[in-house]
Scaffold this motif. Structure first.
Motif, PDB file in Angstrom:
ATOM      1  N   PRO A 153       0.814  -1.221   0.000  1.00  0.00           N
ATOM      2  CA  PRO A 153       0.000   0.000   0.000  1.00  0.00           C
ATOM      3  C   PRO A 153       0.847   1.271   0.000  1.00  0.00           C
ATOM      4  O   PRO A 153       1.919   1.313   0.613  1.00  0.00           O
ATOM      5  N   PRO A 154       0.354   2.320  -0.664  1.00  0.00           N
ATOM      6  CA  PRO A 154       1.109   3.575  -0.788  1.00  0.00           C
ATOM      7  C   PRO A 154       0.981   4.458   0.449  1.00  0.00           C
ATOM      8  O   PRO A 154       0.213   5.424   0.468  1.00  0.00           O
ATOM      9  N   SER A 155       1.743   4.159   1.483  1.00  0.00           N
ATOM     10  CA  SER A 155       1.741   4.975   2.696  1.00  0.00           C
ATOM     11  C   SER A 155       3.151   5.480   2.961  1.00  0.00           C
ATOM     12  O   SER A 155       4.134   4.952   2.421  1.00  0.00           O
ATOM     13  N   ALA A 156       3.261   6.494   3.816  1.00  0.00           N
ATOM     14  CA  ALA A 156       4.575   7.019   4.183  1.00  0.00           C
ATOM     15  C   ALA A 156       5.405   5.982   4.930  1.00  0.00           C
ATOM     16  O   ALA A 156       6.631   6.065   4.961  1.00  0.00           O
ATOM     17  N   ASP A 157       4.745   5.012   5.519  1.00  0.00           N
ATOM     18  CA  ASP A 157       5.444   3.959   6.242  1.00  0.00           C
ATOM     19  C   ASP A 157       6.011   2.906   5.302  1.00  0.00           C
ATOM     20  O   ASP A 157       6.986   2.232   5.630  1.00  0.00           O
ATOM     21  N   ASN A 158       5.417   2.749   4.122  1.00  0.00           N
ATOM     22  CA  ASN A 158       5.813   1.687   3.195  1.00  0.00           C
ATOM     23  C   ASN A 158       6.661   2.162   2.020  1.00  0.00           C
ATOM     24  O   ASN A 158       7.537   1.432   1.558  1.00  0.00           O
ATOM     25  N   PHE A 159       6.394   3.351   1.519  1.00  0.00           N
ATOM     26  CA  PHE A 159       7.066   3.833   0.314  1.00  0.00           C
ATOM     27  C   PHE A 159       8.265   4.719   0.668  1.00  0.00           C
ATOM     28  O   PHE A 159       8.287   5.368   1.717  1.00  0.00           O
ATOM     29  N   PHE A 160       9.239   4.755  -0.239  1.00  0.00           N
ATOM     30  CA  PHE A 160      10.279   5.773  -0.143  1.00  0.00           C
ATOM     31  C   PHE A 160       9.607   7.147  -0.136  1.00  0.00           C
ATOM     32  O   PHE A 160       8.595   7.345  -0.812  1.00  0.00           O
ATOM     33  N   PRO A 161      10.152   8.126   0.602  1.00  0.00           N
ATOM     34  CA  PRO A 161       9.485   9.435   0.700  1.00  0.00           C
ATOM     35  C   PRO A 161       9.143  10.057  -0.648  1.00  0.00           C
ATOM     36  O   PRO A 161       8.016  10.526  -0.846  1.00  0.00           O
ATOM     37  N   ASP A 162      10.092  10.091  -1.585  1.00  0.00           N
ATOM     38  CA  ASP A 162       9.813  10.713  -2.878  1.00  0.00           C
ATOM     39  C   ASP A 162       8.818   9.894  -3.696  1.00  0.00           C
ATOM     40  O   ASP A 162       8.029  10.457  -4.462  1.00  0.00           O
ATOM     41  N   CYS A 163       8.864   8.573  -3.555  1.00  0.00           N
ATOM     42  CA  CYS A 163       7.882   7.727  -4.253  1.00  0.00           C
ATOM     43  C   CYS A 163       6.481   7.979  -3.704  1.00  0.00           C
ATOM     44  O   CYS A 163       5.506   8.036  -4.467  1.00  0.00           O
ATOM     45  N   PHE A 164       6.380   8.125  -2.381  1.00  0.00           N
ATOM     46  CA  PHE A 164       5.077   8.390  -1.762  1.00  0.00           C
ATOM     47  C   PHE A 164       4.503   9.720  -2.238  1.00  0.00           C
ATOM     48  O   PHE A 164       3.312   9.822  -2.563  1.00  0.00           O
ATOM     49  N   VAL A 165       5.350  10.744  -2.317  1.00  0.00           N
ATOM     50  CA  VAL A 165       4.877  12.050  -2.770  1.00  0.00           C
ATOM     51  C   VAL A 165       4.454  11.980  -4.234  1.00  0.00           C
ATOM     52  O   VAL A 165       3.412  12.525  -4.615  1.00  0.00           O
ATOM     53  N   ARG A 166       5.238  11.303  -5.068  1.00  0.00           N
ATOM     54  CA  ARG A 166       4.883  11.209  -6.496  1.00  0.00           C
ATOM     55  C   ARG A 166       3.571  10.441  -6.677  1.00  0.00           C
ATOM     56  O   ARG A 166       2.729  10.816  -7.489  1.00  0.00           O
TER      57      ARG A 166
END
Length: 557
Positions: free
Chosen positions: A272-285
Motif C-alpha cells: 500500500p502507498p503509505s509514508a510507512d511503506n514507500f520511499f518518501p519521494d515515491c510516496f509524494v509522487r
C-alpha cells in the motif's frame, strides 16, 4: 522430491484445458445502460490477495517449525488440515484449492474481473527449508494456472501483481529488465495484454481495459516504490532513470491517455502507498499523481498488510515539505515494524490520521483526498482467510472530463519550492466524477467474506465461507424493493450470498451486525464521513466493530 510434489499439485489442481487457456480478453461493452438489459457485465469484481501457498505445510505440526514438522510434539496449538489461524504459518494447498474451488462454484458467474494483488509463494520463515528462486516461480506458475482455470477460461479478466514475497530474496528487486520481469511475463503470458509485454518486461507493470474504452485496471510494481527494496534509489529527483521514476512517468502517460478518452481507472498493487511503506519521494509522487487525476481514478486496491483497513491520500503530503520529510511514524506507527507488531500499532495510528481530517462543512470539498482500500489475505497469518467482492454502478450517464486547465499542485505557497512544481501541471478534481458522485462506474460497496471456523475444519468437514460484514446501507442491498420485479432485479450482492436476516427488504435489527457502516456508496465523501465518525469516538459500537474487522478476532482486536 520438491519437483514431484509440485508436479502432483499441478496435475491435481489444473484441468486439461487450462494449459491452452485463451489470452486475456476484456468484457464486452453493454449495449444499453440499463441493468435489466441483456449484457455480460454483472457489476461486481473480486479482490483477492496474499495466498502464500506452502508445499511443505503439514497438519498437526508446530507453529515454531512454520507448520513444516511435528516436533516439538508438546507445542500447542497444532496446525489444522486447512491451516492454522492467527499464526505465522502459510497456507496449505488444501486452503488455496478450497478457496479457488469455492470462488469457481459460487462467484465466477457473478463477477466481471479479478484484481489479484500478489504474494503467491510462502514466506522465508524456516531456516531448515529456505526458499529458492525455482520454488517461488513454480508456485506462482501453479497459482496462475489455477486462476486461468477458474476465471480466464470463462472470459473473466485477471489482473495480477508482483508481491514482495514473489521475488528472491524477498523485498529485493533490481531495476529491469531482469530475470524477474522476464519470468513473470512468461508465467502471466495469458494475463498481460500483448501490447503491454515490452513495458512489463522492463518494469513489471501494465494496464488492462476490462471494459473496452470505458474501464481499466492498472497493475503497479510496488517493489520499485517499497522502501525495503534497497536495490533501487527510491524515486530520487537526481535520477530520472530510477525504476520508480520510470514507472511514475509511465503511469502519468497512462492516466492522461485514459482521461482524454473519458475512461475510469482502478489503481492496484501489492504494498500500500503509505509514508510507512514507500520511499518518501515515491510516496509524494504517487500521491500527487493520484490527486492530479482524481476525476479519473475510482480507487486504490492493495494487499500485503494482512489487516483489513482503509486510509487517505492527502494533498498536504504533496504541499508541505514538512510532511514530505516527516518520520514515517507520524502516519502509521513505528517505522518498519513487522507483522503482528505493525498491525497492533495500526488501529490507533489510523484513528489519529482520521482525527486530522478537516471538520465537515456545508460546502466541504473533497478535492484533496484519495482513498486506499487494503484487503485482508487468504493466508491465515496472522488472522483468518478472506476475500472481498466489490459492486459497482453500471447504469447512468458517463462522466465527461473537462479539458480546460484545473488548479495547479503548486497553487499553495508552501509547495512552490517542491521539485515537481517546475512542471506546474493541473489537478483534475470534479464533484461530478464517479469517485465523488454515484454514477456510471462508481464503486457502490463491498462484501467481506471469511472462514471463521478454520481451526475446527478437517478432512471430512470443510470450512464454511461466511459473510463478515458489508459496507452498504440496508436500503442499498435492495435497490428495487417495493417494485413488482424486486425479486428478479439486480442486487449489489446476490441475495443467495447474504444471510437470511438480510435477504428480505424489510430487514429487522437481527441483521444489523452485518451492516455497521451504512455507506450509501464508496465515493470519497462517504469514506471521509466514515473516517470522521470513527475519529469522533461518539459511536463506541462502530469503533469496536471497525477494530474487530481489522483483526478478525485475533491479536489486537
Amino acid at each position: 522430491m520438491f519437483g514431484l510434489k509440485l508436479l502432483l499439485f499441478l496435475l491435481m489442481s489444473c484441468a486439461p484445458g487450462v494449459l491452452a487457456a485463451p489470452s486475456q480478453a476484456p468484457m464486452q461493452v453493454p449495449e444499453t445502460s440499463g441493468i435489466g438489459a441483456k449484457q455480460k457485465l454483472q457489476g461486481r469484481f473480486l479482490h483477492i490477495t496474499d495466498m502464500h501457498p506452502d508445499l511443505y505445510y503439514k497438519a498437526d505440526a508446530s507453529q515454531k517449525s512454520a507448520c513444516h514438522r511435528r516436533k516439538p510434539k508438546k507445542a500447542r496449538p497444532r496446525s489444522g488440515y486447512y491451516g492454522m489461524p492467527y499464526s505465522d504459518c502459510d497456507s496449505p494447498l488444501t486452503l488455496t484449492n478450497f478457496t479457488l474451488d469455492y470462488l469457481d462454484k459460487e462467484w465466477s458467474k457473478e463477477i466481471d474481473f479479478v484484481v489479484w494483488t500478489g504474494d503467491n509463494a510462502r514466506h522465508d520463515n524456516d531456516r531448515k527449508r529456505p526458499r529458492t528462486t525455482n520454488e517461488i516461480y513454480m508456485l506462482n506458475r501453479a497459482m496462475a494456472k489455477r486462476m486461468e482455470e477458474v476465471f480466464l477460461s470463462k472470459g473473466i479478466p485477471v489482473i495480477p501483481t508482483i508481491g514482495n514475497n514473489d521475488v528472491w530474496p524477498h523485498n529485493i528487486m533490481l531495476p529491469g529488465p531482469n530475470s524477474v520481469t522476464f519470468e513473470f511475463s512468461s508465467i502471466w503470458r495469458n494475463l498481460i495484454p500483448f501490447e503491454s509485454y515490452q513495458v512489463f518486461q522492463r518494469g513489471g507493470y501494465f494496464s488492462v481495459e476490462v471494459v473496452p474504452d470505458q474501464l481499466a485496471v492498472v497493475s503497479l510494481n510496488t517493489m520499485y516504490l517499497y522502501d525495503s527494496n534497497k536495490a533501487v534509489g527510491g524515486c530520487e529527483q537526481s535520477d530520472p532513470e530510477d525504476p520508480g521514476n520510470l514507472q511514475f512517468d509511465w503511469l502519468e502517460v497512462q492516466l492522461e491517455r485514459f482521461r482524454r478518452r473519458g475512461m475510469q481507472v482502478w489503481l492496484s498493487g501489492h504494498v500500500p502507498p503509505s509514508a510507512d511503506n514507500f520511499f518518501p519521494d515515491c510516496f509524494v509522487r504517487y500521491t500527487e499523481l493520484s490527486l492530479r487525476y482524481q476525476d479519473t481514478i475510482l480507487g486504490h486496491l492493495y494487499g500485503h498488510m494482512n489487516a483489513d483497513h482503509f486510509f487517505f491520500l492527502d494533498a498536504e503530503h504533496v504541499r508541505s515539505k514538512r510532511d514530505r520529510n516527516a518520520s514515517t511514524s507520524d502516519t502509521f506507527g513505528e517505522p518498519h515494524a513487522e507483522g503482528k507488531k505493525k498491525n497492533r500499532l495500526l488501529y490507533n495510528a489510523l484513528l489519529k490520521d482520521f482525527d486530522d481530517l478537516p471538520k465537515a462543512k456545508r460546502n466541504s470539498t473533497y478535492d484533496d483526498y484519495g482513498v486506499v482500500n487494503v484487503s485482508p489475505s487468504v493466508v491465515p497469518s496472522p488472522y483468518l482467510p478472506s476475500f472481498r467482492i466489490f459492486a459497482y454502478n453500471t447504469t447512468g450517464t458517463p462522466y465527461v472530463p473537462a479539458m480546460q486547465a484545473a488548479r495547479s499542485s503548486c497553487d499553495d505557497a508552501d509547495g512552490r519550492d517542491a521539485w515537481w512544481c517546475g512542471m506546474a501541471k493541473p489537478w483534475h478534481a470534479n464533484p461530478e466524477s464517479p469517485s465523488r458522485t454515484n454514477r456510471l462506474w462508481t464503486p457502490l460497496g463491498y462484501a467481506q467474506y471469511y472462514l471463521p471456523d478454520l481451526d475446527s475444519a478437517n478432512k471430512k468437514h470443510a470450512p464454511k465461507v461466511k459473510l463478515e460484514y458489508l459496507t452498504f446501507s440496508r436500503r442499498a442491498l435492495h435497490p428495487s424493493s417495493g417494485s413488482e420485479q424486486a425479486e428478479a432485479a439486480w442486487h449489489p450482492i446476490p441475495l443467495r450470498h447474504l444471510p437470511k436476516s438480510l435477504r428480505n427488504a424489510t430487514m429487522t435489527d437481527k441483521g444489523s451486525k452485518y451492516v455497521p457502516y451504512g455507506l450509501a456508496d464508496l465515493t470519497i465523501g462517504s469514506w471521509v464521513d466514515l473516517g470522521r465518525r470513527l475519529a469522533a469516538g461518539t459511536e463506541a459500537k462502530l469503533r469496536k466493530r471497525f477494530r474487530r474487522f481489522m483483526y478478525m478476532g485475533g491479536e489486537g482486536a
